[in-house]
Write a protein that holds these residues in place. Structure first.
Motif, PDB file in Angstrom:
ATOM      1  N   PRO A 192      -0.577  17.267   9.175  1.00 55.33           N
ATOM      2  CA  PRO A 192      -1.762  16.725   9.853  1.00 55.33           C
ATOM      3  C   PRO A 192      -2.576  15.836   8.916  1.00 55.33           C
ATOM      4  O   PRO A 192      -2.927  16.234   7.811  1.00 55.33           O
ATOM      5  CB  PRO A 192      -2.543  17.984  10.241  1.00 55.33           C
ATOM      6  CG  PRO A 192      -1.505  19.039  10.373  1.00 55.33           C
ATOM      7  CD  PRO A 192      -0.501  18.738   9.298  1.00 55.33           C
ATOM      8  N   GLY A 193      -2.840  14.629   9.355  1.00 59.24           N
ATOM      9  CA  GLY A 193      -3.596  13.681   8.541  1.00 59.24           C
ATOM     10  C   GLY A 193      -2.764  12.599   7.910  1.00 59.24           C
ATOM     11  O   GLY A 193      -3.292  11.618   7.391  1.00 59.24           O
ATOM     12  N   ASP A 194      -1.422  12.736   7.930  1.00 62.55           N
ATOM     13  CA  ASP A 194      -0.566  11.707   7.349  1.00 62.55           C
ATOM     14  C   ASP A 194      -0.620  10.432   8.187  1.00 62.55           C
ATOM     15  O   ASP A 194      -0.652  10.485   9.420  1.00 62.55           O
ATOM     16  CB  ASP A 194       0.877  12.188   7.260  1.00 62.55           C
ATOM     17  CG  ASP A 194       1.101  13.200   6.153  1.00 62.55           C
ATOM     18  OD1 ASP A 194       0.242  13.276   5.247  1.00 62.55           O
ATOM     19  OD2 ASP A 194       2.124  13.908   6.182  1.00 62.55           O
ATOM     20  N   ALA A 195      -0.643   9.307   7.522  1.00 62.58           N
ATOM     21  CA  ALA A 195      -0.675   8.017   8.207  1.00 62.58           C
ATOM     22  C   ALA A 195      -0.017   6.971   7.329  1.00 62.58           C
ATOM     23  O   ALA A 195       0.059   7.111   6.107  1.00 62.58           O
ATOM     24  CB  ALA A 195      -2.109   7.613   8.533  1.00 62.58           C
ATOM     25  N   TYR A 196       0.471   5.918   7.944  1.00 54.83           N
ATOM     26  CA  TYR A 196       1.195   4.858   7.254  1.00 54.83           C
ATOM     27  C   TYR A 196       0.437   3.533   7.356  1.00 54.83           C
ATOM     28  O   TYR A 196      -0.055   3.167   8.427  1.00 54.83           O
ATOM     29  CB  TYR A 196       2.577   4.641   7.867  1.00 54.83           C
ATOM     30  CG  TYR A 196       3.502   5.831   7.820  1.00 54.83           C
ATOM     31  CD1 TYR A 196       4.344   6.052   6.734  1.00 54.83           C
ATOM     32  CD2 TYR A 196       3.563   6.727   8.891  1.00 54.83           C
ATOM     33  CE1 TYR A 196       5.222   7.127   6.703  1.00 54.83           C
ATOM     34  CE2 TYR A 196       4.433   7.808   8.873  1.00 54.83           C
ATOM     35  CZ  TYR A 196       5.264   8.002   7.776  1.00 54.83           C
ATOM     36  OH  TYR A 196       6.127   9.066   7.754  1.00 54.83           O
ATOM     37  N   VAL A 197       0.386   2.824   6.238  1.00 57.74           N
ATOM     38  CA  VAL A 197      -0.051   1.433   6.214  1.00 57.74           C
ATOM     39  C   VAL A 197       1.126   0.640   5.657  1.00 57.74           C
ATOM     40  O   VAL A 197       1.524   0.835   4.514  1.00 57.74           O
ATOM     41  CB  VAL A 197      -1.278   1.226   5.315  1.00 57.74           C
ATOM     42  CG1 VAL A 197      -1.747  -0.225   5.390  1.00 57.74           C
ATOM     43  CG2 VAL A 197      -2.390   2.167   5.704  1.00 57.74           C
ATOM     44  N   LEU A 217      13.476   4.845   6.342  1.00 58.22           N
ATOM     45  CA  LEU A 217      13.174   3.486   5.877  1.00 58.22           C
ATOM     46  C   LEU A 217      12.668   3.482   4.445  1.00 58.22           C
ATOM     47  O   LEU A 217      12.297   2.426   3.922  1.00 58.22           O
ATOM     48  CB  LEU A 217      12.132   2.840   6.791  1.00 58.22           C
ATOM     49  CG  LEU A 217      12.552   2.617   8.245  1.00 58.22           C
ATOM     50  CD1 LEU A 217      11.380   2.071   9.056  1.00 58.22           C
ATOM     51  CD2 LEU A 217      13.741   1.668   8.319  1.00 58.22           C
ATOM     52  N   GLY A 218      12.635   4.640   3.815  1.00 59.36           N
ATOM     53  CA  GLY A 218      12.105   4.732   2.449  1.00 59.36           C
ATOM     54  C   GLY A 218      10.602   4.587   2.387  1.00 59.36           C
ATOM     55  O   GLY A 218      10.058   4.217   1.338  1.00 59.36           O
ATOM     56  N   ILE A 219       9.927   4.896   3.494  1.00 58.12           N
ATOM     57  CA  ILE A 219       8.476   4.728   3.570  1.00 58.12           C
ATOM     58  C   ILE A 219       7.816   6.094   3.641  1.00 58.12           C
ATOM     59  O   ILE A 219       8.166   6.916   4.502  1.00 58.12           O
ATOM     60  CB  ILE A 219       8.079   3.881   4.788  1.00 58.12           C
ATOM     61  CG1 ILE A 219       8.697   2.489   4.700  1.00 58.12           C
ATOM     62  CG2 ILE A 219       6.567   3.778   4.903  1.00 58.12           C
ATOM     63  CD1 ILE A 219       8.470   1.638   5.939  1.00 58.12           C
ATOM     64  N   LYS A 220       6.877   6.342   2.748  1.00 61.90           N
ATOM     65  CA  LYS A 220       6.114   7.576   2.735  1.00 61.90           C
ATOM     66  C   LYS A 220       4.690   7.289   3.215  1.00 61.90           C
ATOM     67  O   LYS A 220       4.209   6.157   3.136  1.00 61.90           O
ATOM     68  CB  LYS A 220       6.078   8.165   1.325  1.00 61.90           C
ATOM     69  CG  LYS A 220       7.452   8.555   0.781  1.00 61.90           C
ATOM     70  CD  LYS A 220       8.067   9.706   1.578  1.00 61.90           C
ATOM     71  CE  LYS A 220       9.392  10.143   0.980  1.00 61.90           C
ATOM     72  NZ  LYS A 220      10.023  11.226   1.774  1.00 61.90           N
ATOM     73  N   PRO A 221       4.006   8.307   3.709  1.00 56.19           N
ATOM     74  CA  PRO A 221       2.615   8.078   4.123  1.00 56.19           C
ATOM     75  C   PRO A 221       1.767   7.509   3.000  1.00 56.19           C
ATOM     76  O   PRO A 221       1.950   7.857   1.826  1.00 56.19           O
ATOM     77  CB  PRO A 221       2.150   9.482   4.525  1.00 56.19           C
ATOM     78  CG  PRO A 221       3.396  10.206   4.909  1.00 56.19           C
ATOM     79  CD  PRO A 221       4.447   9.686   3.969  1.00 56.19           C
ATOM     80  N   THR A 222       0.866   6.624   3.351  1.00 55.79           N
ATOM     81  CA  THR A 222      -0.046   6.034   2.363  1.00 55.79           C
ATOM     82  C   THR A 222      -1.395   6.725   2.343  1.00 55.79           C
ATOM     83  O   THR A 222      -2.229   6.439   1.486  1.00 55.79           O
ATOM     84  CB  THR A 222      -0.239   4.535   2.653  1.00 55.79           C
ATOM     85  OG1 THR A 222      -0.582   4.360   4.028  1.00 55.79           O
ATOM     86  CG2 THR A 222       1.031   3.761   2.346  1.00 55.79           C
ATOM     87  N   SER A 223      -1.645   7.622   3.301  1.00 53.39           N
ATOM     88  CA  SER A 223      -2.841   8.454   3.271  1.00 53.39           C
ATOM     89  C   SER A 223      -2.503   9.794   3.909  1.00 53.39           C
ATOM     90  O   SER A 223      -1.518   9.920   4.642  1.00 53.39           O
ATOM     91  CB  SER A 223      -4.014   7.782   3.997  1.00 53.39           C
ATOM     92  OG  SER A 223      -3.707   7.602   5.368  1.00 53.39           O
TER      93      SER A 223
END
Length: 473
Positions: free
Chosen positions: A27-32, A58-64
């Motif tokens: 909860p709270g994870d988000a992607y930019v 895609l090799g993308i982790k949450p940024t926040s």
């Protein structure tokens, strides 16, 4: 786009599981997302989220959020530079379109620099940044055990900023900038469609005074456009809103008041609220930078610019004078451009001779700095010293060509810079003879000077501001 996101659910054990696998997201994870290819193809993000519940494939982790990892967004200093052709200022005239603002989302999207954390600075008055944001609604419960994706909000957000020449609503103390935000909603599913769900978009600015005077609140604050709070569905129907930032100078412009420079670090923030979900503090993203000033010696005494850049003026070797031009003779700067290009490429061949001579101004890492004669008697005196040193050497007989016959003794670096010929008198003997002179066509020499002065005023190049002189073919 610079951003803070809050979209955090409370636990809800009795909610039905979302389609797909249980997710590793919290909860709270988000992607930019700043990858231009993904920004151009948001459906790929949607497909992976629907299949996997996260973007690990895609090799993308949450940024926040709790799963955020640092360093997910690339930093690209090239987004913080710009070059202006000197042809914008023929005969030193002010251009009709002084700011050359970015013309909407399409122009912003057409420059890849808009997707890096610094944004694209087209010029001192024109800025944009573009990101894809993906916010999942994560529900963690005891039955079924684990965390599940209960919907997502995905949008391409474009923020375009406009620095301003002149005061806010006619004031001689308020400086300002304006921003347009375009939220292009790509997906809005699941719990984001609940009645009462909202997204709030706002722009925050942390301001400081260059000289430590004034209050931080006055340095950079919101004006009349404070953003918008609406449902995700309403954002989908109309994704536009506006912001403005203002800065009040303690005094009206004048030499006694100084430049009254205030610096603002701004960032957009997005706050999501979903009924039945808890709320956490937003996460700050990367910052954009503004400078507000009240430089009394400029043609327009108040203004704001995007300051995270080193401005450059370009002189072109191909820009030759044309005495047969219709209406009035066209004055080029070819001779000045050639002198600068040759001198920096081979400083050991320049006059006056000096071993190991290095001439600055070609790169942002080794710039020139403006010395405005209008700022004070001391500034004017140093400019006069720069010119006196050059004149004395040009009269020595050591410079080929000699005076007269339509020739001027051109110097580089310019007399209107702190790097001018008399620098050794102020900063030390190591700078003696650290300049170049050459006799060139007088008309082109004077035209180069007129264009330089017009650019200083148009682009708000203040005292000690760093800048570059570029040369082109």
């Amino acid at each position: 786009m610079l951003l803070g996101v809050l979209a955090l659910p409370a636990q809800a054990a009795d909610a039905p599981a979302a389609p797909g696998q249980a997710t590793s997201l919290k909860p709270g994870d988000a992607y930019v997302i700043s990858d231009p290819e993904l920004i151009a193809n948001p459906q790929k993000i949607t497909d992976i989220l629907e299949r996997d519940g996260d973007l690990d494939a895609l090799g993308i982790k949450p940024t926040s959020g709790p799963s955020a990892q640092p360093g997910q967004q690339a930093k690209d200093a090239s987004g913080r530079s710009y070059t202006v052709p000197s042809q914008r200022f023929p005969r030193g005239r002010k251009p009709a379109d002084q700011e050359q603002y970015i013309d909407g989302v399409a122009e912003c999207a057409g420059n890849d620099a808009s997707s890096n954390d610094g944004g694209w600075i087209k010029n001192r008055y024109s800025y944009c940044q573009r990101h894809l944001i993906a916010i999942p609604a994560i529900d963690c419960g005891l039955w079924p055990p684990g965390c599940y994706n209960k919907g997502w909000f995905i949008s391409r957000n474009t923020m375009i900023g406009q620095g301003k020449i002149g005061g806010w609503i006619g004031s001689d103390q308020w400086r300002y900038a304006e921003f347009d935000l375009d939220v292009d909603v790509w997906a809005n599913t699941g719990d984001f469609n609940k009645s009462g769900a909202t997204m709030k978009a706002e722009l925050e600015c942390e301001g400081t005074w260059a000289e430590g005077s004034g209050s931080a609140e006055d340095a950079c604050d919101n004006g009349v456009y404070e953003g918008r709070t609406d449902s995700p569905s309403d954002w989908n129907r109309d994704g536009k809103t506006k912001f403005d930032l203002v800065s009040i100078a303690p005094k009206s412009p004048g030499a006694a008041a100084g430049e009254q420079i205030a610096n603002g670090d701004f960032r957009p923030k997005y706050t999501f609220q979903i009924p039945g979900y808890g709320q956490f503090l937003p996460t700050d993203g990367e910052e954009g930078k503004l400078r507000f000033d009240s430089a009394w010696y400029m043609n327009s005494k108040l203004g704001s610019v995007f300051s995270d850049t080193t401005p450059a003026l370009r002189y072109d070797v191909s820009d030759t004078s044309d005495p047969t031009a219709p209406g009035e003779a066209y004055h080029g700067v070819s001779a000045a451009a050639s002198h600068i290009a040759d001198a920096r490429a081979n400083p050991d061949s320049t006059l006056p001779p000096k071993d190991g001579k290095q001439l600055p101004g070609a790169e942002p890492t080794d710039p020139l700095h403006r010395l405005p004669g209008e700022a004070s008697d001391a500034h004017r005196s140093r400019i006069d010293d720069n010119r006196s040193v050059v004149s004395a050497y040009c009269r020595s007989g050591e410079v080929p060509g000699g005076p007269g016959q339509g020739l001027d003794c051109d110097e580089y670096p310019f007399a209107s810079t702190y790097e001018g010929a008399a620098r050794f008198m102020y900063d030390g003997a190591q700078y003696e003879r650290n300049y170049s002179v050459r006799y060139i066509d007088a008309t082109e020499n004077q035209e180069a000077g007129r264009r330089l002065n017009a650019w200083y005023n148009n682009d708000r190049i203040l005292d000690k501001d760093a800048f570059v002189i570029a040369t082109g073919d």
